[in-house]
Structure formats: structure tokens, C-alpha cells
Design a protein around this motif. Structure first.
Motif, PDB file in Angstrom:
ATOM      1  N   THR A  29       0.811  -1.229   0.000  1.00  0.00           N
ATOM      2  CA  THR A  29       0.000   0.000   0.000  1.00  0.00           C
ATOM      3  C   THR A  29       0.837   1.269   0.000  1.00  0.00           C
ATOM      4  OG1 THR A  29      -1.666  -1.217   1.276  1.00  0.00           O
ATOM      5  CG2 THR A  29      -1.933   1.169   1.139  1.00  0.00           C
ATOM      6  N   TYR A  30       1.963   1.265   0.731  1.00  0.00           N
ATOM      7  CA  TYR A  30       2.666   2.522   0.979  1.00  0.00           C
ATOM      8  C   TYR A  30       4.116   2.592   0.471  1.00  0.00           C
ATOM      9  CZ  TYR A  30      -1.210   2.792   4.322  1.00  0.00           C
ATOM     10  OH  TYR A  30      -2.450   2.795   4.901  1.00  0.00           O
ATOM     11  N   SER A  31       4.756   1.449   0.199  1.00  0.00           N
ATOM     12  CA  SER A  31       6.194   1.480  -0.106  1.00  0.00           C
ATOM     13  C   SER A  31       6.520   2.145  -1.440  1.00  0.00           C
ATOM     14  CB  SER A  31       6.777   0.062  -0.083  1.00  0.00           C
ATOM     15  OG  SER A  31       6.854  -0.403   1.236  1.00  0.00           O
ATOM     16  N   ASP A  32       5.713   1.880  -2.457  1.00  0.00           N
ATOM     17  CA  ASP A  32       6.002   2.425  -3.792  1.00  0.00           C
ATOM     18  C   ASP A  32       4.697   2.864  -4.455  1.00  0.00           C
ATOM     19  OD1 ASP A  32       7.125   3.172  -6.192  1.00  0.00           O
ATOM     20  OD2 ASP A  32       7.517   1.118  -6.892  1.00  0.00           O
ATOM     21  N   ILE A  33       4.159   3.973  -3.968  1.00  0.00           N
ATOM     22  CA  ILE A  33       2.874   4.461  -4.487  1.00  0.00           C
ATOM     23  C   ILE A  33       2.989   4.837  -5.957  1.00  0.00           C
ATOM     24  CG2 ILE A  33       1.155   6.311  -4.289  1.00  0.00           C
ATOM     25  CD1 ILE A  33       1.676   6.284  -1.268  1.00  0.00           C
ATOM     26  N   TYR A  34       4.088   5.493  -6.308  1.00  0.00           N
ATOM     27  CA  TYR A  34       4.281   5.900  -7.707  1.00  0.00           C
ATOM     28  C   TYR A  34       4.317   4.677  -8.627  1.00  0.00           C
ATOM     29  CZ  TYR A  34       6.450   7.802 -11.914  1.00  0.00           C
ATOM     30  OH  TYR A  34       6.724   8.156 -13.213  1.00  0.00           O
ATOM     31  N   GLY A  35       5.065   3.650  -8.237  1.00  0.00           N
ATOM     32  CA  GLY A  35       5.148   2.436  -9.045  1.00  0.00           C
ATOM     33  C   GLY A  35       3.795   1.779  -9.208  1.00  0.00           C
ATOM     34  N   SER A  36       2.989   1.767  -8.148  1.00  0.00           N
ATOM     35  CA  SER A  36       1.639   1.192  -8.215  1.00  0.00           C
ATOM     36  C   SER A  36       0.756   1.982  -9.173  1.00  0.00           C
ATOM     37  CB  SER A  36       1.011   1.164  -6.823  1.00  0.00           C
ATOM     38  OG  SER A  36       1.733   0.333  -5.959  1.00  0.00           O
ATOM     39  N   LEU A  37       0.863   3.298  -9.128  1.00  0.00           N
ATOM     40  CA  LEU A  37       0.064   4.145 -10.025  1.00  0.00           C
ATOM     41  C   LEU A  37       0.455   3.914 -11.481  1.00  0.00           C
ATOM     42  CD1 LEU A  37       0.054   7.490  -7.986  1.00  0.00           C
ATOM     43  CD2 LEU A  37      -1.891   5.965  -8.328  1.00  0.00           C
ATOM     44  N   LYS A  38       1.736   3.742 -11.741  1.00  0.00           N
ATOM     45  CA  LYS A  38       2.205   3.505 -13.112  1.00  0.00           C
ATOM     46  C   LYS A  38       1.702   2.168 -13.649  1.00  0.00           C
ATOM     47  CE  LYS A  38       4.746   5.734 -15.236  1.00  0.00           C
ATOM     48  NZ  LYS A  38       4.436   6.788 -16.241  1.00  0.00           N
TER      49      LYS A  38
ATOM     50  N   GLU B  20      14.828   9.431   5.075  1.00  0.00           N
ATOM     51  CA  GLU B  20      13.772   9.525   6.089  1.00  0.00           C
ATOM     52  C   GLU B  20      12.391   9.200   5.523  1.00  0.00           C
ATOM     53  OE1 GLU B  20      14.993  13.913   5.241  1.00  0.00           O
ATOM     54  OE2 GLU B  20      15.960  11.953   5.424  1.00  0.00           O
ATOM     55  N   ASP B  21      12.239   9.293   4.183  1.00  0.00           N
ATOM     56  CA  ASP B  21      10.964   8.934   3.566  1.00  0.00           C
ATOM     57  C   ASP B  21      10.719   7.433   3.673  1.00  0.00           C
ATOM     58  OD1 ASP B  21      10.536  11.599   2.818  1.00  0.00           O
ATOM     59  OD2 ASP B  21      11.753  11.327   1.023  1.00  0.00           O
ATOM     60  N   ASP B  22      11.760   6.628   3.455  1.00  0.00           N
ATOM     61  CA  ASP B  22      11.640   5.181   3.626  1.00  0.00           C
ATOM     62  C   ASP B  22      11.485   4.829   5.106  1.00  0.00           C
ATOM     63  OD1 ASP B  22      11.863   4.591   0.905  1.00  0.00           O
ATOM     64  OD2 ASP B  22      14.046   4.693   0.978  1.00  0.00           O
ATOM     65  N   LEU B  23      12.068   5.640   5.977  1.00  0.00           N
ATOM     66  CA  LEU B  23      11.954   5.404   7.416  1.00  0.00           C
ATOM     67  C   LEU B  23      10.505   5.530   7.876  1.00  0.00           C
ATOM     68  CD1 LEU B  23      13.281   4.887  10.166  1.00  0.00           C
ATOM     69  CD2 LEU B  23      13.681   7.356  10.348  1.00  0.00           C
ATOM     70  N   ARG B  24       9.739   6.409   7.231  1.00  0.00           N
ATOM     71  CA  ARG B  24       8.328   6.563   7.587  1.00  0.00           C
ATOM     72  C   ARG B  24       7.582   5.232   7.439  1.00  0.00           C
ATOM     73  NH1 ARG B  24       6.046  11.761   7.929  1.00  0.00           N
ATOM     74  NH2 ARG B  24       7.369  13.471   7.208  1.00  0.00           N
ATOM     75  N   VAL B  25       7.812   4.564   6.307  1.00  0.00           N
ATOM     76  CA  VAL B  25       7.142   3.284   6.067  1.00  0.00           C
ATOM     77  C   VAL B  25       7.646   2.234   7.050  1.00  0.00           C
ATOM     78  CG1 VAL B  25       6.707   1.468   4.357  1.00  0.00           C
ATOM     79  CG2 VAL B  25       6.789   3.847   3.629  1.00  0.00           C
TER      80      VAL B  25
END
Length: 573
Positions: A74-83, A337-342
Motif C-alpha cells: 500500500t505505501y512502499s512504492d505508491i508511484y510504481g503502483s500508479l504507473k 527519512e521517507d523510507d523510514l516513515r514506512v
């Protein structure tokens, strides 16, 4: 000869193809082994790998694997999922709804109707429809909800059923939702509402929590929006979205509630415990006559939801580094830190899971990892877990002390242990995160499980006052020495207040006024006053509210039973 030739032919072919089958099976084994070694856990951080390695329960391992896979998907690669053609799913939780008895859950069933006697759902529908239009128009967002509420959002219907928060999270998980949102309106206790519906300052007849009439000095008029964010979201999206929304609404001149200036972390509901990202909008008080007028306006709903929508897009952009404001999604630059959020979201869900299992050692160990890993940016989102850790450490220490209590006298030993169990039980709130521990301590105390379930329920339970129809009616004179109930309004003189409360003759009014002045300097408020036979004041008590009980108090204005009032043939309805 024919048979010999046939068997010879078969043998030759078997001899030729056996190595081929062997190679196929060999490489199949390698592929299978390769697939096993490249499990989702191999892609996780060392800390999460260690958590899995230390988990011996197959059932718990599977549950943790589901948590990790869901968050990654759900959250790790939102852009990749949208593509790949997937969309960001927003699950809209129906705000309350119709109960089985046909009443709106946000109305008379829970004494939360508006100033004009409308249920909360009337206004939440207006706002939810506007938000739905905005979400639906975005090509990268898909809205999911219950079928009956979707009909309401699409303006094909006006009625939907109430579901508990646990059902909401179950449906959201099934829909693989990015987050849950719900449009609510605020209200205040019936004790702060005149006639049970209107929150205005002054001395009014209100209702007790049991449904009885009471006289109360209402000092505050509640107003303003607030957003309840998920305190268990250690990745920080929920809180940062709520703060961004607050700033947007304030910039439009809309006032926030005084409670933490409109951004409130709340851990009371199962709703917040069981989903990574979730928000409840509380867009105003329908118990406030001025705000109710605003909330009835479609233009105001557009104003509110413009901020809700734009704040959502900008928070997705800043937190998950994906811009979905145009037809084509854009990937922005990511930082560590963006990956740290997940990562923190995963650890938070693991900690919550262990807390719900009352697996103290693993829950606290996971929180320790979170505290060490959270950087400067995410540290503020750890306060909830730091508080939980502190509470659990305290209660488990008390529990251990109770279990290790030693005394030759069996009765004294039980009493000492019982005190420790009771302290542990009382130290924890009824937040669902503590439910397993409350149940554990209640079993040790011998409390029935049903006693704790009522208080810790996270569902949207209907409120039924125990004495809703119990109202006092009494018209006979009270004894002279019965306590006087004296309300004094703003700017009201003592003479005017006494005249309204007791309706005495002129001579008695003068005596009472002189006696009251000698006893105390009176200002606005509700007073309980005791007198003797000579009308001298013997006791004065100021109270914020009092049940209108004619057997305890005398008052002509509200109870029609003043000893000092002259007899009258007029009967008050």
C-alpha cells in the motif's frame, strides 16, 4: 521378436529422456529454493528480520507477515503502483447511520441532535457528498465505502445503516485502502444543552446523563472545527495531514476548536487502533446555533472540503513523494527519512499487534526499536507509544508484585495481591490498545468480563438514558426549612433573584434579601441555601448544576413549591 523389439525401443527412449527429466526436476528445485530464499522478509530491515526470527508462533508469524505485506503493497512504492494502473483507495466510513429500530444513531437515540432537532447525519451527508465529488474527479483516486452509503454519496438515496468501527476497518482492509476518512459533526453533553439540544451560555434546564431534568449554569459555548488523527500512525501522515488541514481552514477564516487548536490525537476508538492511516473530520458543533446555520449551507461544505481535499494531496506529495494533482502522477525526490516513515508504520503495527495479544516483552521491545530508529522528524509521532510503554511497564510491575506476594495468612495475602491487581487495572484507560491487559487484570480480580467489555467497546453504541422519562412534578408547598434553590443570572440583583425563585410577599422579600446579603456576596450562579425559622442563612453552597428534585429543594420558578409563594388558583401547565 516383436515384443523384444518393442521393449528394446522403449528402453532406449527411457535411457535418453531420463537425464532430461532429471535436469528439469533439478532446475525446478533450484527455482523453488530461490523463491523461498527471496521471501518478503529478506527485503526488510535487520530489526524486522530479527522480530520474525524471534517469533516461534506460526500463527503470530503469519499475522506479522500479513501486516508487513499490506504496508509494503500500500505505501512502499505508491508511484510504481500508479504507473501499473492501480489507484489510491480512500475508504469513506459512513458517519453513524440508521439503527435497527429506525432511528438515526447521531440523533435522538444518543441525544446528539442539532439545535433544530436534526441528526448529525443530516449535515455529514452534505459535507461527505462534496468531498466525494472531489475525490472521484481525481484519476488516481478510487473511493470505496458501503453500498448503501455509496448510494447516498451518489445522491441516489438518503438513508444508510450504521456499522461499527471494527466493520469499517475490516472493509477498508479488504479494499486495500490507503486511508480511512469520515465526516462527522461535533456535539456536547446533554448537561451543557438547554432543553437537551441547544448549547448556549446561561442558567438553563438541561438533562443529566441519566435523562433527568437539571438546572445548570452553562458557562461555555462550544464552537469550531477539529480533526481527530490516528495517534498510532508512527509514520506521521495522519497528524501532518490534520495540521495542514487546520492551517488551510484557519487561512479561510474558519475558527478551530480550543482543544489543542483543532488538531487532536485520539486513541479512544478501535477505529484508530486497527488501521495505519485514519482521520475523523469534526467540522463544527451542531449544538451551536450559529455553526449549525453555517453547516446547513452547501457553500460552506464546499469551503470545508476544498481544504480537506487539497490538504490530502499536498500531504501525499510531501510524505510519500508522489504528486497526484494532475493527470499524470509525478515521482519526487526521495530521502532516507521517507523510507523510514514506512519502516515506522510497520513497527507501529507490529507493536499494536503484540499489545493486543498482551505479549509484553515483544511489544515493549518493538517500541524500543521505534524509539531508537525515529529520527528528529518522526520523534514527535512517538509520544503515543512512549506513553503506552510507560503505562504497561507500571501495570506489569504491579501484576508481578501481586503474583509474588507472600504472607502466611492466606486472607491477608489475597488482600495484598488484590490491591496490586486493582492498582494495575485502574491505571489503564479503556483505550482498546489496553483491552487485553484490562481483561488480564480483571480475571485476576475476579471481575466479570462483561463489565470491562461495556466500557472498552470501540463500536458506535447507541446511548439509552436509564431515567429518560423520569421527570419531577410537584405543586404543593415545601416546608419552610427545605433547602432553597436560588439561580442568579448575569446582572440580576439579589432581590430580583429571590423574587423569581421564591415569589415571597414584599415584607418577606426584604427580610430574605437582608439575610442573604449578610451571609454572602452573591454573583451569577446557582446556589443552595439553608435558613432557620428566623430566615437567617445558615449555609450557602454554589453548584454548577443540580437535579430538579422537589423533595430536596424549594423553588417557585422551576419546582412550583416555594413555601413563601402565596396560594394561587392558577395552575401552571
Amino acid at each position: 521378436e516383436q515384443r523384444y523389439f518393442m521393449f528394446s525401443f522403449i528402453f532406449k527412449w527411457v535411457k535418453l529422456i531420463t537425464p532430461v527429466f532429471f535436469l528439469i526436476f533439478f532446475y525446478s528445485g533450484l527455482i523453488a529454493a530461490g523463491q523461498e530464499t527471496s521471501s518478503p522478509i529478506d527485503k526488510q530491515s535487520k530489526e524486522i528480520k530479527d522480530i520474525f526470527q524471534n517469533e516461534r508462533s506460526v500463527e503470530k508469524s503469519r499475522a506479522l507477515m500479513d501486516i508487513i505485506n499490506t504496508i509494503d503493497d500500500t505505501y512502499s512504492d505508491i508511484y510504481g503502483s500508479l504507473k501499473k494502473g492501480k489507484k489510491i483507495v480512500i475508504f469513506i466510513d459512513p458517519a453513524h447511520g440508521k439503527l435497527k429500530n429506525g432511528q438515526w444513531q447521531g440523533g435522538a437515540a444518543t441525544r446528539r441532535q442539532s439545535c433544530t432537532n436534526k441528526p448529525e447525519e443530516y449535515y455529514s451527508i452534505i459535507i461527505a457528498r462534496e468531498m466525494y465529488k472531489k475525490l472521484k474527479a481525481n484519476p488516481h483516486i478510487e473511493v470505496k465505502t458501503t453500498p448503501d452509503f455509496l448510494d447516498v454519496l451518489e445522491e441516489r438515496g438518503e438513508i444508510y445503516n450504521d456499522i461499527p468501527f471494527t466493520k469499517t476497518t475490516e472493509l477498508a482492509a479488504k479494499a486495500e485502502a490507503f486511508m480511512i476518512i469520515t465526516e462527522h459533526l461535533n456535539n456536547v453533553s446533554v448537561m451543557d444543552k438547554a432543553d437537551g439540544i441547544l448549547n448556549i451560555p446561561g442558567i438553563h434546564i438541561t438533562r443529566s446523563l441519566g435523562g433527568q431534568k437539571m438546572l445548570r449554569d452553562v458557562g461555555s459555548q462550544y464552537r469550531g472545527f477539529l480533526t481527530l488523527y490516528n495517534m498510532f500512525d508512527a509514520g506521521g501522515f495522519s497528524k501532518e495531514y490534520a495540521q495542514r488541514l487546520r492551517d488551510s481552514l484557519v487561512s479561510k477564516g474558519i475558527k478551530p476548536n480550543n482543544w489543542e487548536q483543532g488538531v487532536v490525537g485520539d486513541d479512544r476508538f478501535t477505529y484508530f487502533l486497527d488501521y495505519p492511516i485514519s482521520i475523523i473530520y469534526e467540522s463544527g458543533f451542531i449544538s451551536n446555533p450559529e455553526e449549525e446555520k453555517l453547516l446547513a449551507s452547501k457553500e460552506y461544505a464546499v469551503k470545508l472540503t476544498d481544504s480537506q481535499y487539497t490538504a490530502l494531496l499536498s500531504t501525499i506529495k510531501d510524505v510519500f513523494k508522489v504528486d497526484i494533482s494532475s493527470k499524470t502522477p509525478k515521482q519526487l525526490g526521495k530521502k532516507p527519512e521517507d523510507d523510514l516513515r514506512v519502516e515506522m508504520m510497520k513497527l507501529a503495527r507490529i507493536a499494536v499487534y503484540y499489545l493486543k495479544c498482551a505479549d509484553t516483552q515483544k511489544a515493549l521491545a518493538t517500541i524500543d526499536i521505534m524509539e531508537k530508529k525515529s529520527g528528529k522528524e518522526l520523534k514527535p509521532h512517538m509520544s503515543c507509544f512512549a506513553g503506552i510503554k510507560n503505562k504497561i511497564e507500571q501495570t506489569e510491575k504491579l501484576y508481578s508484585l501481586a503474583a509474588s506476594t507472600k504472607n502466611k495468612n492466606k486472607k491477608k495475602k489475597q488482600q495484598t495481591a488484590g490491591r496490586y491487581y486493582k492498582q494495575a487495572y485502574d491505571l489503564l484507560s479503556y483505550s482498546p490498545v489496553y483491552k487485553a491487559y484490562k481483561d488480564k487484570y480483571s480475571r485476576a480480580l475476579g471481575i466479570r468480563k462483561s463489565d470491562t467489555l461495556i466500557a472498552s467497546s470501540g463500536g458506535k453504541t447507541a446511548y439509552k438514558p436509564s431515567n429518560e422519562n423520569k421527570t419531577f412534578f410537584y405543586s404543593n408547598k415545601a416546608p419552610k426549612l427545605r433547602t432553597i434553590l436560588l439561580p442568579i443570572e448575569d446582572g440580576q440583583s439579589i432581590e430580583t433573584a429571590i423574587e423569581a425563585a421564591l415569589a415571597p410577599d414584599t415584607e418577606t422579600l426584604t427580610k430574605l434579601s437582608d439575610s442573604f446579603r449578610k451571609a454572602k456576596e452573591f454573583g451569577r450562579g446557582i446556589y443552595l441555601i439553608s435558613i432557620n425559622n428566623k430566615l437567617k442563612v445558615t449555609k450557602v453552597q454554589k453548584v454548577s448544576g443540580v437535579l430538579l428534585d422537589p423533595w430536596k429543594y424549594q423553588n417557585q420558578q422551576y419546582l412550583k413549591n416555594s413555601y413563601f409563594a402565596p396560594p394561587s388558583r392558577d395552575k401552571s401547565l
